[in-house]
Design an enzyme around this catalytic site. Structure first.
Site, PDB file in Angstrom:
ATOM      1  N   HIS A 115       0.823  -1.215   0.000  1.00 34.88           N
ATOM      2  CA  HIS A 115       0.000   0.000   0.000  1.00 34.88           C
ATOM      3  C   HIS A 115       0.853   1.258   0.000  1.00 34.88           C
ATOM      4  O   HIS A 115       1.919   1.299   0.623  1.00 34.88           O
ATOM      5  CB  HIS A 115      -1.004  -0.002   1.165  1.00 34.88           C
ATOM      6  CG  HIS A 115      -0.432  -0.029   2.549  1.00 34.88           C
ATOM      7  ND1 HIS A 115      -0.198   1.109   3.265  1.00 34.88           N
ATOM      8  CD2 HIS A 115      -0.081  -1.063   3.358  1.00 34.88           C
ATOM      9  CE1 HIS A 115       0.272   0.780   4.472  1.00 34.88           C
ATOM     10  NE2 HIS A 115       0.353  -0.521   4.550  1.00 34.88           N
ATOM     11  N   ASP A 117      -0.244   4.341   1.035  1.00 29.57           N
ATOM     12  CA  ASP A 117      -0.575   5.342   2.059  1.00 29.57           C
ATOM     13  C   ASP A 117       0.189   5.101   3.355  1.00 29.57           C
ATOM     14  O   ASP A 117       0.681   4.007   3.615  1.00 29.57           O
ATOM     15  CB  ASP A 117      -2.091   5.348   2.348  1.00 29.57           C
ATOM     16  CG  ASP A 117      -2.591   4.058   2.982  1.00 29.57           C
ATOM     17  OD1 ASP A 117      -2.210   2.975   2.514  1.00 29.57           O
ATOM     18  OD2 ASP A 117      -3.366   4.143   3.969  1.00 29.57           O
ATOM     19  N   GLU A 212      -4.937   1.614   2.851  1.00 32.72           N
ATOM     20  CA  GLU A 212      -4.891   0.418   3.705  1.00 32.72           C
ATOM     21  C   GLU A 212      -4.996   0.804   5.168  1.00 32.72           C
ATOM     22  O   GLU A 212      -5.660   0.133   5.955  1.00 32.72           O
ATOM     23  CB  GLU A 212      -3.590  -0.350   3.458  1.00 32.72           C
ATOM     24  CG  GLU A 212      -3.575  -1.749   4.052  1.00 32.72           C
ATOM     25  CD  GLU A 212      -3.064  -1.831   5.480  1.00 32.72           C
ATOM     26  OE1 GLU A 212      -3.153  -2.921   6.079  1.00 32.72           O
ATOM     27  OE2 GLU A 212      -2.570  -0.822   6.030  1.00 32.72           O
ATOM     28  N   ASP A 235       4.024  -6.405   3.675  1.00 32.90           N
ATOM     29  CA  ASP A 235       3.592  -5.411   4.658  1.00 32.90           C
ATOM     30  C   ASP A 235       3.889  -5.916   6.069  1.00 32.90           C
ATOM     31  O   ASP A 235       3.192  -5.556   7.019  1.00 32.90           O
ATOM     32  CB  ASP A 235       2.074  -5.150   4.452  1.00 32.90           C
ATOM     33  CG  ASP A 235       1.587  -3.869   5.103  1.00 32.90           C
ATOM     34  OD1 ASP A 235       2.427  -3.051   5.520  1.00 32.90           O
ATOM     35  OD2 ASP A 235       0.359  -3.702   5.206  1.00 32.90           O
TER      36      ASP A 235
HETATM   37 ZN   LIG Z   1       1.022  -1.469   6.337  1.00 34.50          ZN
END
Ligand SMILES: [Zn+2]
Length: 448
Positions: A115, A117, A212, A235
């Site tokens: 992601h 963001d 996210e 992540d």
């Molecule tokens: Zn994350």
């Protein structure tokens, strides 16, 4: 004995030894993926300087338009790299394809996802990444705010990076390794696969999602367009870690109806719903069953908001467990506690509402055991020990798994996320990129 005699005996032995080490070395070198660490570092340092903070209070999509500033950069870089089907859609999702380099026809399509963001918890404006080369193990005072000190006594994982390069922010902002590390890792792995066509892999899809951190990362993803069979989010934290299990999550509301009357003439009539709500909260266990008293595989209920007037008050909860049965038991217990309290008040009533938020990805992944197994093998080929972990939360992968894309989470190295003391080791990022390349190769290798 003379020197010659000794070496006469030893020579054949040393020769055998030399040959076997050569064979071992050759076998290992088959698995050697040389990720360009300088390029990876430069990529990461560039991405974190773009402000991409998402906003939980926004109803637009993406929640902040500035997230697209990074998406646009990625779009151009992917095109320049020579990937196919490179696209940025109106919602801020970036899609791209690495074409297959294999003759095999039925290699499953694998997707790598991260992601763009950063978390709303901490500023992401004017991030100034600092590269600490050959980290010497001492505490690091961040230059823009001297109260921000990265200490080994608190962040023990720093130990693993002594002698290596680490990256921090400057003291006023988060770093944004969550999840620009994931973005940089996937980009660098894509660069490797494109420039090393002898590396055999099937068709690979890449997707970079917005939002996210505000729980909407999978909301507008086009699963059909993505067209992948299996996926991996990049992540996760410590090197070698893989998360194939998340919470199962529900929301719940308890709506309490009191009895209203003019306060001047309310004797023996008025029952204040807010006071009942207070009594319900007070009746919750004090030493268990809450986020602040649980860990590991324990579930909880957690009041997150209370709204109301004397006549009617609503308490909002999140309810968590690793199993659906546990979730059901949590609802029943919460409802029972509330009903017992409310029943003590004359003429009052309550309603209990519950709804699904997301489910433990493990149920989906257990039906496709090769997804996590290949990830574990890729991590080992990168020379790391696999650490299986459960997330006490959800990921884009939890939702994607239930949207038909089984999707465990792989490490990136990110540490102290969502804070000014966020940092990451370059070696971990490089190992994660290596893992991605191995994974692509393993899926091809295992296909008949
Ligand atoms: Zn994350």
């Amino acid at each position: 004995m003379t020197y010659e005699q000794v070496s006469g005996i030893l020579y054949p032995v040393s020769r055998i030894f030399y040959r076997s080490t050569f064979l071992i070395f050759t076998a290992y070198s088959l698995f050697m993926i040389n990720i360009d660490k300088d390029a990876l570092t430069a990529r990461f340092m560039k991405y974190v300087q773009v402000d991409t903070q998402s906003d939980p209070n926004s109803n637009s999509f993406p929640t902040t338009e500035k997230q697209k500033d990074l998406s646009k950069i990625l779009l151009e870089e992917l095109k320049q790299m020579g990937l196919s089907d490179v696209e940025l859609d109106e919602y801020g999702y970036v899609y791209a394809t690495i074409p297959s380099s294999s003759d095999k026809k039925h290699v499953p399509v694998i997707c790598f996802c991260s992601h763009v963001d950063t978390a709303p918890d901490c500023s992401g404006t004017n991030v100034k990444p600092i590269l600490h080369k050959n980290y010497d193990g001492t505490d690091i005072v961040l230059p823009d705010d001297h109260t921000q000190v990265l200490k080994r006594s608190v962040s023990a994982y720093l130990e693993n990076h002594i002698g290596g390069d680490i990256i921090t922010a400057s003291g006023n902002t988060l770093l944004g390794a969550d999840d620009k590390a994931g973005v940089a890792i996937i980009m660098q792995a894509a660069q490797y696969l494109i420039t090393n066509p002898e590396t055999k892999h099937g068709l690979i899809r890449i997707v970079f999602t917005p939002d996210e951190e505000v729980g909407k990362g999978a909301a507008k993803i086009d699963i059909k367009k993505l067209g992948a069979d299996f996926g991996y989010t990049l992540d996760g934290g410590e090197a070698g870690s893989m998360e194939d299990e998340t919470f199962s999550a529900d929301g719940a509301s308890i709506i309490i109806n009191g009895v209203i009357a003019h306060p001047g003439y309310a004797k023996d009539k008025l029952v204040n719903a807010m006071k009942i709500a207070g009594a319900v909260l007070d009746a919750l266990p004090k030493n268990e069953w809450s986020p602040e008293t649980t860990e590991g595989k324990q579930g909880f209920v957690h009041p997150v908001a209370i709204n109301g007037i004397a006549e009617k008050t609503t308490i909002e909860f999140i309810v968590r467990d690793f199993t659906t049965a546990g979730l059901t038991a949590n609802h029943e217990r919460l409802k029972r506690i509330a009903e017992t309290v409310v029943s003590e008040y004359k003429d009052c009533s309550m309603e209990y509402l519950q709804w699904e938020q997301y489910r433990n990805m493990k149920a989906v992944l257990d039906k496709n055991p090769q997804v996590a197994a290949y990830a574990a093998e890729a991590i080992e080929r990168a020379g790391l020990k696999v650490k299986n972990e459960s997330i006490r939360g959800g990921t884009d992968g939890s939702r994607l798994s239930y949207m038909g894309l089984p999707c465990p989470n792989i490490f990136t190295g990110m540490q102290n996320i969502h804070s000014k003391l966020e940092w990451i080791g370059v070696n971990d990022m490089a190992k994660a990129a290596e893992t991605v390349v191995h994974l692509a190769m393993i899926w091809e290798e295992k296909t008949k």
